[in-house]
Design an enzyme around this catalytic site. Structure first.
Site, PDB file in Angstrom:
ATOM      1  NE  ARG A 198      -3.801   0.281   2.280  1.00 28.59           N
ATOM      2  CZ  ARG A 198      -4.547   0.716   3.296  1.00 28.59           C
ATOM      3  NH1 ARG A 198      -4.545   0.059   4.442  1.00 28.59           N
ATOM      4  NH2 ARG A 198      -5.272   1.816   3.180  1.00 28.59           N
ATOM      5  CB  CYS A 229      -1.943   3.549   9.464  1.00 28.06           C
ATOM      6  SG  CYS A 229      -3.328   4.002  10.538  1.00 28.06           S
TER       7      CYS A 229
END
Length: 275
Positions: A171, A229
């Site tokens: 990611r 995050c």
């Protein structure tokens, strides 16, 4: 005082509030697991409803309003004068969000059950399906107990300090993005998957091992450190790991879901900080 507690230490406590914070992105709802079996005396804390505000431009799990958080914690039996222990299934990802949020709003004694419910049962300690109705607590939410970042602050730390991206490496690189509308990372951020903070059982690595891990990511003595995050959950786990390593870090609660809500903010892709 260490922010972690062992099953044996928890079992020896008499007057403590225990919050079951089991949660997984995409479900199933943690309340289902709680109703099947939980630590005796624990009450269920819903991460989405109790530890975050409504999703929107501020992120998928933005910081709750003080009044809302205070009401939720009082409903769960949290008092300022009584220790709180939080746990999840094993790796403390969700429990760390509860630890951070309680600490941010001023609770002085919050600890995470290292290894979660799995460690508790592995130690031969009992579980129950009996749901406990908590007596109302008296916790007063006072913001500011932990360092906090917004998008501009995260960008500044990426430029002059160390901004850690706690998401999975793929990611970070922008190869996949299963949740948010834009893939990639904040320019200047360093990939630091939070899964590497724990061992195969879900327990945190020791302080020296964590210090070595973060030193290898550029976290030197006196460094200004921030963490983000996807939506401020796994990043709280990273803040906890950094605290175990002796490093104070600021949490960008809005994280990537807030960053990409503004199309004018830059996005980097690839394995290097600047893309």
């Amino acid at each position: 005082m260490t922010p972690l507690i062992t099953p044996q230490e928890l079992a020896a406590l008499d007057d403590v509030t225990i919050l079951d914070v089991r949660w997984r992105l995409g479900g199933p709802p943690g309340i289902e697991a709680y109703r099947q079996a939980h630590i005796p005396g624990a009450v269920f804390c819903d991460l989405d409803a109790d530890l975050a505000g409504p999703p929107g431009p501020a992120g998928r799990h933005p910081l709750p309003e003080p009044a809302a958080f205070q009401a939720a914690m009082r409903r769960l039996g949290v008092s300022g004068s009584r220790p709180v222990v939080v746990y999840d299934e094993a790796d403390s990802t969700a429990a760390a969000r509860a630890w951070w949020t309680l600490r941010y709003f001023g609770h002085p004694d919050v600890r995470v059950l290292d290894g979660g419910l799995r460690a508790w049962t592995d130690a031969g300690l009992p579980v129950t399906a009996e749901e406990r109705r908590a007596e109302s607590g008296d916790f007063t939410a006072v913001p500011g107990g932990m360092p906090l970042l917004d998008a501009d602050g995260a960008a500044e730390i990426a430029a002059r300090g160390v901004l850690l991206d706690a998401r999975a490496a793929e990611r970070y690189r922008g190869e996949v993005e299963p949740i948010d509308p834009v893939a990639g990372h904040i320019p200047g951020a360093v990939s630091a998957p939070t899964t590497e903070n724990v061992d195969a059982t879900g327990r945190f690595r020791g302080p020296e091992s964590l210090r070595e891990r973060f030193a290898g990511l550029g976290v030197g003595e006196g460094a200004e450190v921030g963490v983000y995050c996807g939506s401020g959950v796994t990043a709280a786990h990273q803040v906890l790991a950094l605290e175990l390593a002796g490093v104070r870090a600021a949490l960008y609660v809005g994280s990537w879901s807030n960053w990409v809500a503004d199309p004018s903010r830059p996005v980097a892709k690839g394995p290097s900080p600047r893309g």
